[in-house]
Design a protein around this motif. Structure first.
Motif, PDB file in Angstrom:
ATOM      1  N   UNK A  63     -11.740 -27.428 -28.187  1.00  0.00           N
ATOM      2  CA  UNK A  63     -11.930 -26.568 -29.356  1.00  0.00           C
ATOM      3  C   UNK A  63     -12.960 -25.475 -29.081  1.00  0.00           C
ATOM      4  N   UNK A  64     -14.066 -25.848 -28.422  1.00  0.00           N
ATOM      5  CA  UNK A  64     -15.125 -24.876 -28.139  1.00  0.00           C
ATOM      6  C   UNK A  64     -14.639 -23.825 -27.147  1.00  0.00           C
ATOM      7  N   UNK A  65     -13.889 -24.233 -26.134  1.00  0.00           N
ATOM      8  CA  UNK A  65     -13.362 -23.274 -25.164  1.00  0.00           C
ATOM      9  C   UNK A  65     -12.410 -22.292 -25.838  1.00  0.00           C
ATOM     10  N   UNK A  66     -11.542 -22.815 -26.707  1.00  0.00           N
ATOM     11  CA  UNK A  66     -10.622 -21.940 -27.449  1.00  0.00           C
ATOM     12  C   UNK A  66     -11.399 -20.971 -28.329  1.00  0.00           C
ATOM     13  N   UNK A  67     -12.447 -21.481 -28.977  1.00  0.00           N
ATOM     14  CA  UNK A  67     -13.266 -20.649 -29.855  1.00  0.00           C
ATOM     15  C   UNK A  67     -13.940 -19.520 -29.074  1.00  0.00           C
ATOM     16  N   UNK A  68     -14.519 -19.849 -27.919  1.00  0.00           N
ATOM     17  CA  UNK A  68     -15.192 -18.815 -27.117  1.00  0.00           C
ATOM     18  C   UNK A  68     -14.202 -17.752 -26.684  1.00  0.00           C
ATOM     19  N   UNK A  84     -11.694 -27.730 -14.219  1.00  0.00           N
ATOM     20  CA  UNK A  84     -10.752 -27.747 -15.323  1.00  0.00           C
ATOM     21  C   UNK A  84     -11.097 -26.683 -16.342  1.00  0.00           C
ATOM     22  N   UNK A  85     -12.403 -26.537 -16.629  1.00  0.00           N
ATOM     23  CA  UNK A  85     -12.875 -25.490 -17.530  1.00  0.00           C
ATOM     24  C   UNK A  85     -12.575 -24.112 -16.935  1.00  0.00           C
ATOM     25  N   UNK A  86     -12.803 -23.969 -15.636  1.00  0.00           N
ATOM     26  CA  UNK A  86     -12.509 -22.697 -14.962  1.00  0.00           C
ATOM     27  C   UNK A  86     -11.037 -22.336 -15.137  1.00  0.00           C
ATOM     28  N   UNK A  87     -10.161 -23.319 -14.901  1.00  0.00           N
ATOM     29  CA  UNK A  87      -8.723 -23.066 -15.026  1.00  0.00           C
ATOM     30  C   UNK A  87      -8.336 -22.704 -16.454  1.00  0.00           C
ATOM     31  N   UNK A  88      -9.076 -23.238 -17.422  1.00  0.00           N
ATOM     32  CA  UNK A  88      -8.755 -23.024 -18.831  1.00  0.00           C
ATOM     33  C   UNK A  88      -9.192 -21.652 -19.327  1.00  0.00           C
ATOM     34  N   UNK A  89     -10.353 -21.164 -18.849  1.00  0.00           N
ATOM     35  CA  UNK A  89     -10.984 -20.043 -19.546  1.00  0.00           C
ATOM     36  C   UNK A  89     -11.260 -18.816 -18.688  1.00  0.00           C
ATOM     37  N   UNK A  90     -11.300 -18.948 -17.367  1.00  0.00           N
ATOM     38  CA  UNK A  90     -11.802 -17.857 -16.522  1.00  0.00           C
ATOM     39  C   UNK A  90     -10.775 -16.751 -16.291  1.00  0.00           C
ATOM     40  N   UNK A  91     -11.262 -15.500 -16.286  1.00  0.00           N
ATOM     41  CA  UNK A  91     -10.502 -14.376 -15.755  1.00  0.00           C
ATOM     42  C   UNK A  91     -10.792 -14.229 -14.260  1.00  0.00           C
ATOM     43  N   UNK A  92     -12.090 -14.297 -13.930  1.00  0.00           N
ATOM     44  CA  UNK A  92     -12.510 -14.259 -12.531  1.00  0.00           C
ATOM     45  C   UNK A  92     -13.509 -15.374 -12.284  1.00  0.00           C
ATOM     46  N   UNK A 102      -5.174 -36.633 -23.695  1.00  0.00           N
ATOM     47  CA  UNK A 102      -4.629 -36.085 -22.455  1.00  0.00           C
ATOM     48  C   UNK A 102      -4.304 -34.598 -22.596  1.00  0.00           C
ATOM     49  N   UNK A 103      -3.798 -34.216 -23.763  1.00  0.00           N
ATOM     50  CA  UNK A 103      -3.443 -32.812 -23.991  1.00  0.00           C
ATOM     51  C   UNK A 103      -4.677 -31.918 -24.073  1.00  0.00           C
ATOM     52  N   UNK A 104      -5.836 -32.506 -24.390  1.00  0.00           N
ATOM     53  CA  UNK A 104      -7.055 -31.711 -24.583  1.00  0.00           C
ATOM     54  C   UNK A 104      -7.831 -31.472 -23.297  1.00  0.00           C
ATOM     55  N   UNK A 105      -7.446 -32.117 -22.213  1.00  0.00           N
ATOM     56  CA  UNK A 105      -8.201 -31.972 -20.967  1.00  0.00           C
ATOM     57  C   UNK A 105      -8.139 -30.526 -20.492  1.00  0.00           C
ATOM     58  N   UNK A 106      -9.298 -29.876 -20.265  1.00  0.00           N
ATOM     59  CA  UNK A 106      -9.293 -28.466 -19.852  1.00  0.00           C
ATOM     60  C   UNK A 106      -8.532 -28.265 -18.547  1.00  0.00           C
TER      61      UNK A 106
END
Length: 545
Positions: free
Chosen positions: A196-201, A220-228, A527-531
């Motif tokens: 939720x926080x990653x989506x919010x950011x 996992x966070x990198x794969x979810x949110x990063x451009x670079x 399982x679906x929430x894993x970044x």
């Protein structure tokens, strides 16, 4: 693409010097990178890589003895490395804002959430009290905190971890900064709250056209949110590129090692499991009562509700779930750090749930525990070998023999036996966790309970400790209860998995079945929430030796 946009932040050969006596001369050496508006740059690396120091250097918030030592920090073309203290005060909050890993330590426990967010406007604007209140409520609504008015009047301890982090984000975005620095903002959160926080950011970044410098060690966070992505090792940026290139076509051996160490969300082929049960948990419950007066009006929390599980000899039973699910309370009931209200806990046929306390103390050699934070659980004034030898000495082993066995255990868990005369603070986090393992194994237990034993470790150290646990399980015929909120970790080491929610086991079975074909909606949601989505399930990069 972001390449066409002007840079909001440019680091040009930035150097940050460490004080004398440190393990290296510079925390950051010759770091160069850029971030544009509406772009998220993830800086990834292990503890000690320099990523947080680099972020603090941008804000000019370096700890004592650590100083800028050359290079430029260009914020919208202006060199902050040369800015005065007064100029930096004007930049912080209004131009650059920061969100920290643990909001409970960043927020003042004695002031309401609304008061702390409102302080941004009181310092930097001349808005009226009424207008500030309106701004605060609008921000809390923007970060999707339910009932903003109630949250504004609440104190930090009255909000959940996810709500506190949302409040920190609201505070950081109060003055519409051009750059947001997020330093491990989701590491301490449960997987669903983290998502939720990653989506919010990401949503707020797009809506406000904000540049984001996101510090993390989680690919996992990198794969979810990063451009670079920029990868740091020992203070040096060893690789930079688009998220797709770095994650799927990494060039530097260190990047490849880090990615290879990330546990995929796929269980290995099942191992043969013994039919014999060493630990049987039957209808165990634990309730806490807090507050009230003379027993009336107390708040009742059913932490564990009639849980029944079995641990086969030589197997690993994973207990997974979010904070508040009851998994750690169950672990403490099993080992009798807490007394269960009812139920039985049979270890080789003896019921630990009803065993008198003096008998429990005598029998603790059969069941030992490894905790999440080895530094907090190790006496800082005792040498490492003494900490490991302490249990056997208490149980009657001569001191000389116990120390000799402690040194053998050091070798068993991959530590230099000669390091036994060092104090806990002289070891790294991974080494301290190995000491914790050696201490637990010193009494030759039948069952080892690992409560979030790898959660605080970097991904490569985590992989080493997981391999060590698997090796010890085979060599010593250990039976392990493995408590974790990280489903990727559970998938790698557990033979059986029990998923807990609100004190109850909602799904239980072989690891492969639970992870590959989850039946309960809660397990499916976890399982679906894993970044990182597909990246968390498999990443084809091979380790570089």
């Amino acid at each position: 693409m972001t390449e066409t946009k002007a840079a909001v932040l440019t680091l040009d050969r930035l150097n940050v010097r460490l004080p004398k006596g440190a393990d290296r001369t510079h925390a950051v050496r010759d770091a160069s990178l850029t971030i544009a508006a509406d772009e998220i740059l993830c800086v990834v690396g292990e503890s000690g890589s320099g990523k947080s120091i680099m972020a603090n250097a941008v804000m000019r918030l370096l700890p004592g003895g650590v100083a800028l030592d050359g290079g430029r920090v260009l914020f919208e073309g202006r060199d902050l490395a040369q800015a005065s203290a007064a100029e930096m005060r004007a930049v912080r909050g209004a131009g650059i804002a920061m969100v920290f890993q643990e909001p409970m330590t960043a927020l003042n426990p004695l002031r309401s959430i609304g008061d702390q967010i409102g302080e941004m406007f009181r310092i930097h604007t001349d808005l009226s009290k009424k207008d500030i209140r309106a701004k605060v409520l609008a921000l809390l609504e923007d970060v999707r905190i339910p009932d903003p008015a109630r949250a504004a009047d609440a104190y930090p301890h009255e909000l959940s971890g996810g709500q506190r982090q949302r409040a920190m984000i609201a505070m950081a975005l109060a003055l519409d900064p051009k750059l947001l620095i997020a330093d491990e903002p989701t590491t301490a959160l449960d997987v669903t709250t983290q998502a939720q926080i990653l989506t919010l950011i990401r949503e707020l970044q797009h809506r406000r056209n904000t540049a984001v410098l996101f510090i993390t060690h989680d690919f996992g966070v990198v794969a979810e949110i990063a451009d670079r992505v920029a990868v740091m090792q020992h203070g040096i940026i060893v690789e930079q590129g688009t998220a797709d290139d770095v994650l799927h076509r990494p060039q530097h051996p260190y990047t490849r090692q880090l990615i290879a160490a990330v546990p995929p969300l796929t269980a290995p082929p099942p191992r043969p499991i013994a039919a014999e049960t060493i630990l049987g948990i039957d209808k165990v419950s634990k309730t806490f009562r807090t507050g009230g007066f003379l027993g009336r009006g107390a708040r009742v929390t059913h932490a564990v509700k009639s849980v029944s599980l079995q641990l086969p000899r030589g197997a690993t039973l994973g207990i997974v779930g979010e904070s508040g699910s009851g998994k750690s309370t169950l672990a403490r009931c099993i080992i009798r750090l807490l007394d269960p209200d009812c139920g039985s806990i049979l270890l080789d046929g003896r019921d630990w749930a009803t065993m008198p306390r003096e008998d429990v103390r005598r029998e603790t050699r059969h069941m030992q525990m490894v905790f999440q934070d080895p530094f907090a659980s190790l006496n800082p004034r005792h040498k490492a070998e003494e900490l490991v030898a302490q249990g056997p000495i208490i149980h009657g082993t001569p001191r000389k023999q116990a120390i000799a066995e402690a040194r053998e255990l050091f070798a068993l868990v991959g530590l230099d036996p000669a390091a036994g005369d060092r104090l806990p603070h002289e070891f790294s986090g991974g080494q301290r966790q190995r000491i914790g393992l050696a201490r637990a194994l010193a009494l030759k237990p039948d069952v080892l309970i690992a409560d979030e034993a790898v959660s605080a470790l970097d991904v490569s150290v985590q992989a080493q400790v997981l391999r060590l646990l698997a090796d010890l399980r085979e060599r010593l015929c250990l039976s392990i209860v493995f408590i974790t909120h990280d489903l990727r970790v559970a998938a790698q080491i557990c033979d059986l998995v029990a998923v807990m929610k609100d004190g109850e086991v909602v799904e239980h079975g072989p690891a492969g079945e639970v992870f590959n074909a989850p039946k309960h909606p809660y397990t499916q949601a976890l399982l679906a929430s894993i970044p990182g989505g597909d990246f968390a399930r498999s990443h084809p990069v091979e380790a570089v030796v």
